[in-house]
Design a protein around this motif. Structure first.
Motif, PDB file in Angstrom:
ATOM      1  N   HIS A  80       2.472   4.308  -1.338  1.00 37.06           N
ATOM      2  CA  HIS A  80       2.079   5.056  -2.589  1.00 37.06           C
ATOM      3  C   HIS A  80       3.132   4.994  -3.739  1.00 37.06           C
ATOM      4  CE1 HIS A  80       4.532   8.476  -1.782  1.00 37.06           C
ATOM      5  NE2 HIS A  80       4.588   8.138  -0.456  1.00 37.06           N
ATOM      6  N   ASN A 137       0.746   9.719  -7.998  1.00 38.69           N
ATOM      7  CA  ASN A 137       0.906   8.760  -6.741  1.00 38.69           C
ATOM      8  C   ASN A 137       2.124   8.664  -6.301  1.00 38.69           C
ATOM      9  OD1 ASN A 137      -1.344   7.090  -5.551  1.00 38.69           O
ATOM     10  ND2 ASN A 137      -1.440   6.198  -7.670  1.00 38.69           N
ATOM     11  N   ASN A 181      -6.051   3.208  -2.591  1.00 35.66           N
ATOM     12  CA  ASN A 181      -5.109   3.407  -3.628  1.00 35.66           C
ATOM     13  C   ASN A 181      -4.913   2.147  -4.330  1.00 35.66           C
ATOM     14  OD1 ASN A 181      -3.681   5.180  -5.186  1.00 35.66           O
ATOM     15  ND2 ASN A 181      -2.172   5.431  -3.674  1.00 35.66           N
ATOM     16  N   SER A 217      -7.549   1.185  -6.319  1.00 33.73           N
ATOM     17  CA  SER A 217      -7.767   1.445  -7.807  1.00 33.73           C
ATOM     18  C   SER A 217      -6.920   0.984  -8.767  1.00 33.73           C
ATOM     19  CB  SER A 217      -7.473   3.046  -7.645  1.00 33.73           C
ATOM     20  OG  SER A 217      -7.556   3.587  -6.363  1.00 33.73           O
ATOM     21  N   ASN A 251      -9.060  10.170  -3.002  1.00 38.21           N
ATOM     22  CA  ASN A 251      -8.065  10.008  -2.441  1.00 38.21           C
ATOM     23  C   ASN A 251      -7.148  11.193  -2.547  1.00 38.21           C
ATOM     24  OD1 ASN A 251      -6.566   8.568  -0.811  1.00 38.21           O
ATOM     25  ND2 ASN A 251      -6.422   6.622  -2.329  1.00 38.21           N
ATOM     26  N   THR A 281       0.719  -1.212  -0.104  1.00 38.75           N
ATOM     27  CA  THR A 281       0.076  -0.022  -0.043  1.00 38.75           C
ATOM     28  C   THR A 281       0.950   1.319   0.166  1.00 38.75           C
ATOM     29  OG1 THR A 281      -0.131   0.001   2.451  1.00 38.75           O
ATOM     30  CG2 THR A 281      -2.108  -1.178   1.104  1.00 38.75           C
ATOM     31  N   THR A 292      -9.278   7.132  -7.233  1.00 38.69           N
ATOM     32  CA  THR A 292      -7.709   8.126  -7.292  1.00 38.69           C
ATOM     33  C   THR A 292      -8.062   9.588  -6.727  1.00 38.69           C
ATOM     34  OG1 THR A 292      -7.041   6.463  -8.715  1.00 38.69           O
ATOM     35  CG2 THR A 292      -5.850   8.525  -8.415  1.00 38.69           C
ATOM     36  N   VAL A 329      -0.798   8.717   0.854  1.00 41.15           N
ATOM     37  CA  VAL A 329      -1.891   9.073   0.486  1.00 41.15           C
ATOM     38  C   VAL A 329      -3.075   8.955   1.887  1.00 41.15           C
ATOM     39  CG1 VAL A 329      -1.705   9.119  -1.842  1.00 41.15           C
ATOM     40  CG2 VAL A 329      -3.031   7.174  -0.575  1.00 41.15           C
TER      41      VAL A 329
END
Lengths: 221, 215, 547, 111
Positions: C35, C105, C123, C126, C185, C33, C182, C117
């Protein structure tokens, strides 16, 4: 880049085009010129110490207001040029256009049908167009005119062929397999030659409307 | 379908976080943004409805007479009541009354089920009358009536899908309360799930007059 | 901000590229996870599809070898599928996720001094939605024939064609949700996670651009979702909403489609605009000219961009009133874009310009974007649009904006941030050559399209009149030149990533936060301690300050 | 997730927002709102039986909007939230207005 236009409206469109293209070229030259000049002049070899300028309010106002005025003027002439192509002269001759995958069919007021578009010189024409299946695009590149042809609805287009000649008519809206081949000719003839053609092989005879008292009105659809 | 995963992970992404300070505001902000997308999803449909109703006012009127106003009214009240039990459940959680919260939440899910049950009887009776997309009876009607019924099934159908999704989310919340993941100090999941449920209610508030009250 | 000296070997040992959790190999990437890792995942998938899209594009140009319908490389049906796929892949799988999903990102949290994020798992989700949607689209190709509707899926053609539009549309529907997630977020991240001291007007302009983009993603995409859903409903249940035989209105479909797809153009171009602001200031060694004007014009573009969708429909059968309103608003949207260009050029004024590849990309961008934008004025005017609509002119204009503008800057951004992301440098010389070749190829490919369009060559034609042959051939050769440039560029970048010379944390002298941390950045929290922001984002201490 | 914790601590206004949370809204308020919603539903159903010609839709929509604003403000707590939520909501509302107005610029004037 511009084609010689066979009708008045094309000239109006060309005027708009010339103005916008001309303005574009000037703006383009200014922006790119300034960029190249700065890149040359303020290259780190020639100009090792940068100056941080945060902004310049009067300058920013000027380059906001001038473009606004410029685009408003472009909008104005563009609109004026366009709206006059939508005015239907009272003496316009109606031609019904039927589009289907993948051909065009034209029907004149006396019932004469054809798949090539014959038109009399100097006579305003109103096309009433509909489609039998999907959306097509009625596109006359030499006349600078285009209108989508919709199923279950009638759209219109006005044409004023001033010059004799043989022009293209293509489909501009993607309509499937043979979209590219949905193509025919527009043949503008002297009125007498046209009348002889349009009145051959049909019961009713067609005479061209009296053009002595030309008044204009919006299309009544 | 995407709604399930969307909202679920929305709330899930705050899981396993037992610290006192969580970004509660951030979670709510994110959820509201998601609600806007749902709202605009339906806005597209309402736009289609408005356009076609403008084109065919009389036919829409005639077709509107055929819908079951009584079912519609009862269902509106059922959904409004479920919204009440939803906020009461959050209120109970805020006060730390776990079992009261569970009761109210279960009530919300049950009311959702009742809503779908009534919907089922409504649709079956209409389908029995031959009013469904592509039916011979419907194809003989005018364009406006075909469009009305097409929109009726699409819009209430999509809404029903949202109700089902909402119920699934609420069932997860019920489990979370029972396992203690949602508790008096951390009930943001329940709160965002509640926001989703209320949105479903709001959409119905607009569907109801547009389909059932054109008398 | 001074160059914080972090020894490269230490940076490499403690980088996000090394696995730190218990997972190993590919799982450590596709379940991460972080980013930064998600940004890389997007990048790999995006450029895979970009390659496919480029190949399809080159094949389309190759079809133009002979004018008439006879003796063609592909049949009409195959050509129709080619341009549909080229459009769908390039638009929905490449440019729309584009810079936000990849570099956004990666750098958005770093640039605002955050550790990630706001919703890291969302994220990752997505990205999974993106992959799922892409796979569904690819599967639709091998199932029931290639979709042949064009990327716009216009009804009634899209509900009548026998090819598998339903599945392709469903794939795009899923991609839409990826884009929405996205967007929400990013909005939440920017609102909630800015480092202390970073007020709204201390954010880097790339962040501003991403913020405006994110709003467009959140507010516009659902309308596309419902439109595509209705196509599916129509194809499966024939409810009549989009079937003219049952009263459905094809023009209403176009409204719904362009309510999303016009703002989508700003999803494609706003992030590159943000990158341009970053690159110009870094390589001019001075602060940006008119920070607030650029920031606010990002929002203005997103806002006015939402009001102008009707200019795609001037000849579609709209009312005259709507033509008037949409043409007027369209001209207004030109102004904020113009302001940005003026500000960028003014930022070069009295700078100390270092002509490194990212800056050269920006120069190419300004050149191509100006052509794209200025040709747009001809399409915004109803009179000239009636002539140019649905011709090669539109194709040329669009590619000048999106490819010449957006994608060139995507490449420029890669050249700018690659040393940061991987701690290594590509060959500067090769990068310059690649850009020069691409620039020549690009103009050879698309300028003839503008000319052909003005002369009446309609788009989406597998055959054409012999009078266009010369221009078509120039365009075709241009596509080959462009591809040679692309190959050199990607080879150079890949070589840089794996074998390039190791660089320090701030090779360009950038001033935003990402240049204060190690290259490659440390996992997963980016900053050892959260920075406190004092200066405006583009403060170059060595430059002479003028108030 | 720990990261978010530390980040959030840097925001002073967050604590204010959370302290607002500590005071739950009374059950009574919710029940009153619910009663109002039910009453409005009954009202709109009754009014639909009366022939108001062109105003039928308007009246129905005004009642629906009233109900929706009750739900948004009280049940969804917008009334008690930070100002930013209201800005967000107005952006969404404005978008709706734009979509409808501009589409109807075509639909209404078409013939």
């Amino acid at each position: 880049m511009l084609l010689p236009g066979p009708q008045n409206e094309a000239k109006a469109v060309d005027d708009v085009m010339r103005f916008i293209v001309g303005t574009d070229l000037i703006l383009f030259a200014l922006v790119i010129g300034a960029m190249l000049l700065f890149v040359f002049k303020y290259n780190k070899k020639r100009h090792p110490k940068a100056v941080s300028i945060h902004g310049n309010v009067p300058l920013e106002i000027i380059w906001t207001v001038i473009p606004v005025l410029l685009v408003l003027y472009m909008f104005y002439i563009g609109w004026k040029g366009y709206i006059q192509t939508r005015i239907v002269p009272k003496n316009a001759m109606t031609v019904k256009v039927t589009a289907r995958q993948w051909n065009w069919q034209f029907q004149y007021e006396n019932g004469k049908q054809a798949d090539t578009l014959y038109l009399p010189q100097g006579q305003p024409i109103k096309f009433l167009m509909t489609s039998l299946d999907v959306i097509h695009g009625f596109f006359l590149p030499d006349f600078r005119e285009k209108q989508d042809v919709l199923p279950d609805r009638v759209t219109y287009l006005v044409l004023y062929p001033e010059n004799l000649g043989n022009f293209e008519l293509t489909c501009s809206k993607y309509c499937g397999l043979h979209h590219a081949l949905m193509y025919t000719r527009v043949i503008v003839e002297p009125p007498d030659k046209f009348l002889a053609w349009v009145n051959s092989g049909v019961k009713d005879t067609l005479a061209l409307p009296d053009s002595s008292q030309v008044k204009t009105e919006r299309a009544g659809l | 379908m995407s709604e399930i995963v969307g909202s679920k992970s929305e709330t899930l992404s705050h899981g396993h976080d037992v610290h006192k300070h969580r970004d509660v505001q951030g979670a709510k902000l994110g959820m509201w943004l998601f609600l806007f997308t749902e709202l605009l999803l339906f806005a597209g449909l309402f736009l289609v409805y408005a356009t076609y109703r403008y084109f065919h006012p009389v036919q829409f009127h005639n077709a509107g007479l055929e819908t079951h106003t009584l079912f519609g009214t009862i269902n509106t009240m059922v959904l409004l009541t479920s919204s009440l039990t939803m906020v009461l459940s959050i209120g109970a959680m805020q006060r730390g009354k776990k079992w009261l919260a569970v009761t109210f939440l279960a009530g919300t899910i049950l009311l959702g089920l009742i809503f779908l049950g009534i919907k089922y009887f409504e649709w079956t009776s209409e389908i029995r009358e031959g009013l469904y997309p592509g039916s011979p009876a419907l194809l003989n009607m005018s364009d406006g009536e075909i469009l009305f019924w097409g929109l009726y099934y699409t819009m209430t159908g999509l809404h029903a899908v949202h109700v089902i999704v909402g119920m699934i989310i609420l069932t997860f919340m019920l489990v979370f309360i029972l396992t203690g993941t949602i508790n008096q100090n951390d009930y943001i999941k329940l709160e965002t799930a509640g926001l989703y449920w209320h949105l479903i209610d709001i959409i119905w508030i607009f569907l109801f007059p547009l389909f059932y009250l054109i008398n | 901000m001074a160059d914080v000296a972090i020894p490269p070997n230490e940076a490499f040992a403690n980088s996000y590229l090394k696995n730190h959790g218990k997972r190993k190999g590919i799982l450590a990437w596709i379940l991460s996870t972080d980013h930064k890792r998600i940004g890389i995942l997007y990048m790999v998938s995006l450029f895979t599809f970009f390659t496919v899209g480029v190949i399809l594009g080159v094949l389309m140009r190759l079809e133009m070898l002979v004018p008439g319908p006879a003796g063609k490389l592909f049949t009409a049906q195959e050509y129709n599928a080619l341009f549909t796929l080229h459009g769908v892949i390039m638009i929905f799988l490449f440019v729309i996720p584009g810079i936000p999903a990849t570099l956004g990102n990666f750098f958005l949290p770093i640039q605002i001094g955050a550790k990630d994020v706001a919703f890291p798992r969302l994220n990752l989700l997505s990205w999974y939605l993106y992959v799922t949607g892409s796979i569904i689209i690819i599967v639709s190709l091998f199932h029931n024939g290639l979709p042949d509707t064009g990327w716009t899926f216009y009804i009634p053609y899209s509900i009548r064609t026998g090819t598998d539009v339903t599945m392709a549309v469903f794939g795009v529907f899923i991609l839409g949700f990826s884009s929405i997630l996205t967007g929400l977020n990013f909005i939440t991240t920017i609102h909630r996670l800015r480092a202390p001291g970073m007020g709204w007007f201390k954010m880097p302009l790339f962040v501003w651009a991403l913020y405006a983009t994110a709003w467009v993603q959140v507010i516009a995409t659902p309308v596309l979702a419902i439109t595509l859903l209705l196509i599916m409903v129509e194809r499966i249940f024939s409810v009549g909403i989009f079937d003219p035989a049952k009263g459905g209105d094809p023009v209403l479909y176009q409204h719904l489609f362009w309510i999303y797809s016009h703002p989508a153009v700003y999803i494609m171009i706003l992030p590159p605009m943000g990158v341009v602001s970053e690159i110009i200031t870094t390589f001019s060694r001075r602060t940006v000219f008119g920070y607030k004007a650029i920031a606010i014009s990002s929002l203005a573009i997103a806002f006015i961009g939402y009001l102008v969708w009707g200019h795609h429909m001037f000849v579609a059968g709209m009312s005259t009133t709507a033509q008037f309103v949409f043409s007027f608003l369209t001209f207004l949207v030109a102004v904020p874009s113009g302001i940005k260009v003026f500000n960028w050029v003014a930022t070069m004024y009295k700078g100390s310009i270092d002509l490194k590849p990212p800056f050269l990309f920006v120069m190419a961008f300004i050149f191509l974007f100006c052509i794209g934008g200025l040709t747009g004025l001809l399409l915004g005017s109803v009179a000239t649009d009636a002539q140019l609509h649905a011709t090669y002119f539109v194709v040329g204009h669009f590619h000048y904006i999106i490819f010449g503008g957006g994608v060139f800057i995507f490449f420029g951004a890669l050249h700018y941030w690659l040393p940061k992301m991987f701690g290594r440098m590509y060959s500067i010389k090769a990068a310059n050559w690649a850009l020069a070749i691409m620039f020549v190829g690009f103009n050879m490919l698309y300028f003839p399209m503008l000319v052909m369009g003005a002369e009446g060559m309609p788009r989406r034609y597998f055959a054409y009149l012999p009078k266009f042959e010369t221009w078509q051939h120039i365009s075709m050769v241009g596509s080959w030149v462009l591809v040679i440039g692309l190959i050199i560029m990607f080879a150079n970048l890949l070589h840089g990533i794996f074998k390039g010379k190791v660089v320090g944390s701030n090779p360009w002298g950038g001033t935003t936060l990402e240049w204060t941390i190690a290259s490659p950045p440390p996992p997963p929290e980016n900053f050892e301690e959260i920075p406190v922001i004092v200066h405006e984002p583009y403060y170059h201490p060595e430059a002479i300050e003028v108030k | 997730m720990e990261s978010q914790e530390t980040n959030v601590q840097t925001y002073s206004h967050d604590h204010a927002a959370e302290s607002k949370h500590a005071e739950p809204i009374g059950y009574g308020t919710y029940i009153l709102v619910w009663l109002a919603l039910i009453a409005l539903t009954a009202l709109t159903a009754v009014v639909s039986g009366v022939n108001l010609a062109a105003f039928t839709v308007v009246v129905a929509l005004v009642i629906a909007l009233t109900k929706a604003s009750l739900v948004v403000n009280i049940f969804m707590h917008i009334k008690f939230e930070d100002f930013i939520f209201k800005i967000f909501l107005s952006i969404a509302g404005f978008t709706l207005i734009v979509i409808f107005t501009l589409t109807f610029a075509d639909v209404y004037f078409r013939r």
